[in-house]
Scaffold this motif. Structure first.
Motif, PDB file in Angstrom:
ATOM      1  N   GLU A   1       6.631  14.457   6.550  1.00  0.00           N
ATOM      2  CA  GLU A   1       5.371  13.739   6.308  1.00  0.00           C
ATOM      3  C   GLU A   1       4.888  13.981   4.885  1.00  0.00           C
ATOM      4  N   ASP A   2       4.931  15.244   4.445  1.00  0.00           N
ATOM      5  CA  ASP A   2       4.463  15.574   3.090  1.00  0.00           C
ATOM      6  C   ASP A   2       5.215  14.759   2.044  1.00  0.00           C
ATOM      7  N   ALA A   3       6.516  14.603   2.255  1.00  0.00           N
ATOM      8  CA  ALA A   3       7.349  13.908   1.269  1.00  0.00           C
ATOM      9  C   ALA A   3       7.074  12.406   1.256  1.00  0.00           C
ATOM     10  N   LEU A   4       6.574  11.868   2.369  1.00  0.00           N
ATOM     11  CA  LEU A   4       6.339  10.425   2.454  1.00  0.00           C
ATOM     12  C   LEU A   4       5.017  10.007   1.816  1.00  0.00           C
ATOM     13  N   ILE A   5       4.051  10.934   1.761  1.00  0.00           N
ATOM     14  CA  ILE A   5       2.729  10.592   1.227  1.00  0.00           C
ATOM     15  C   ILE A   5       2.863  10.054  -0.196  1.00  0.00           C
ATOM     16  N   GLY A   6       2.223   8.919  -0.452  1.00  0.00           N
ATOM     17  CA  GLY A   6       2.234   8.337  -1.790  1.00  0.00           C
ATOM     18  C   GLY A   6       3.388   7.386  -2.055  1.00  0.00           C
ATOM     19  N   LYS A   7       4.363   7.323  -1.139  1.00  0.00           N
ATOM     20  CA  LYS A   7       5.491   6.410  -1.313  1.00  0.00           C
ATOM     21  C   LYS A   7       5.106   5.013  -0.811  1.00  0.00           C
TER      22      LYS A   7
ATOM     23  N   MET B   1       0.831  -1.201   0.000  1.00  0.00           N
ATOM     24  CA  MET B   1       0.000   0.000   0.000  1.00  0.00           C
ATOM     25  C   MET B   1       0.865   1.250   0.000  1.00  0.00           C
ATOM     26  N   LYS B   2       0.285   2.323  -0.471  1.00  0.00           N
ATOM     27  CA  LYS B   2       1.015   3.588  -0.475  1.00  0.00           C
ATOM     28  C   LYS B   2       0.793   4.317   0.848  1.00  0.00           C
TER      29      LYS B   2
ATOM     30  N   ASN C   1      -2.788   8.240   8.501  1.00  0.00           N
ATOM     31  CA  ASN C   1      -3.087   7.116   9.396  1.00  0.00           C
ATOM     32  C   ASN C   1      -2.401   5.809   9.019  1.00  0.00           C
ATOM     33  N   ALA C   2      -1.515   5.841   8.018  1.00  0.00           N
ATOM     34  CA  ALA C   2      -0.719   4.649   7.736  1.00  0.00           C
ATOM     35  C   ALA C   2       0.383   4.553   8.786  1.00  0.00           C
ATOM     36  N   VAL C   3       0.752   3.319   9.102  1.00  0.00           N
ATOM     37  CA  VAL C   3       1.915   3.098   9.961  1.00  0.00           C
ATOM     38  C   VAL C   3       3.115   2.851   9.045  1.00  0.00           C
ATOM     39  N   VAL C   4       4.140   3.647   9.227  1.00  0.00           N
ATOM     40  CA  VAL C   4       5.324   3.541   8.381  1.00  0.00           C
ATOM     41  C   VAL C   4       6.516   3.152   9.235  1.00  0.00           C
ATOM     42  N   LYS C   5       7.196   2.101   8.811  1.00  0.00           N
ATOM     43  CA  LYS C   5       8.456   1.718   9.457  1.00  0.00           C
ATOM     44  C   LYS C   5       9.559   2.209   8.543  1.00  0.00           C
ATOM     45  N   LEU C   6      10.470   3.014   9.085  1.00  0.00           N
ATOM     46  CA  LEU C   6      11.482   3.613   8.221  1.00  0.00           C
ATOM     47  C   LEU C   6      12.795   3.815   8.952  1.00  0.00           C
ATOM     48  N   HIS C   7      13.831   3.882   8.156  1.00  0.00           N
ATOM     49  CA  HIS C   7      15.141   4.318   8.640  1.00  0.00           C
ATOM     50  C   HIS C   7      15.370   5.710   8.081  1.00  0.00           C
ATOM     51  N   TYR C   8      16.042   6.540   8.845  1.00  0.00           N
ATOM     52  CA  TYR C   8      16.359   7.857   8.300  1.00  0.00           C
ATOM     53  C   TYR C   8      17.681   8.343   8.862  1.00  0.00           C
ATOM     54  N   ALA C   9      18.325   9.180   8.062  1.00  0.00           N
ATOM     55  CA  ALA C   9      19.471   9.954   8.527  1.00  0.00           C
ATOM     56  C   ALA C   9      19.113  11.395   8.227  1.00  0.00           C
TER      57      ALA C   9
END
Length: 170
Positions: A46-52, A1-2, A6-14
């Motif tokens: 958050e804005d940049a993550l939407i749709g990914k 899913m994109k 309210n999506a739960v996102v598991k991510l790594h970030y620097a």
């Protein structure tokens, strides 16, 4: 899913500042899990993550107004050292101060004679933040998670602050 609200996102970030200083990096530890829209991430990220989707990697530069805000000089003030009586104080220490506008985190940025200079700006205010993100997993949040506003990892215990998949500090 994109990724959506309210999506739960598991991510790594620097995240680095414009001088390429690393501010934070999760790649060497457990990834972060957040609910999009719950206010854990700064708006620009958050804005940049939407749709990914899971497996995507992205780099995003977030200006202060979509991050931790601009710096305000009037949030820097001198307070008498006597307010810190009995404490060993040094530059860089953070305190929670009660102000007219509620609780605020202040940082000691200088000690001059009997004055302590404190700064009420967020330490990352006024800084452009450059994120490198790897999206590991995307799923829908459970009703329980949405009600509490954060992800429930395995063995999540609300009373403890250690890395058990339940992170309350971000």
């Amino acid at each position: 899913m994109k990724i959506q609200q309210n999506a739960v996102v598991k991510l790594h970030y620097a995240v680095l500042d414009n001088e390429k200083n690393t501010i934070d990096n999760t790649f060497d530890e457990a990834p972060m899990e957040v609910i999009i829209g719950a206010g854990y991430l700064i708006p620009g990220l958050e804005d940049a993550l939407i749709g990914k989707s899971a497996g995507d990697t992205l780099s995003v530069s977030v200006p202060p107004e979509k991050g931790y805000g601009e710096r305000y000089d009037n949030l820097t003030q001198a307070v008498p050292k006597s307010m810190f009586e009995g404490m060993e104080i040094e530059v860089g220490m953070q305190f929670r101060a009660t102000t007219d506008e509620g609780d605020q985190l202040v940082v000691i940025i200088g000690i001059e004679g009997d004055d302590v200079i404190v700064d009420g700006n967020h330490p990352l205010s006024g800084i452009t933040l450059n994120f490198d993100v790897e999206i590991i997993d995307v799923r829908e949040a459970t009703a329980d998670e949405l009600e509490h506003g954060h992800v429930h990892g395995e063995g999540c215990n609300h009373g403890h602050h250690h890395h058990d998949g339940c992170d309350h500090d971000h």
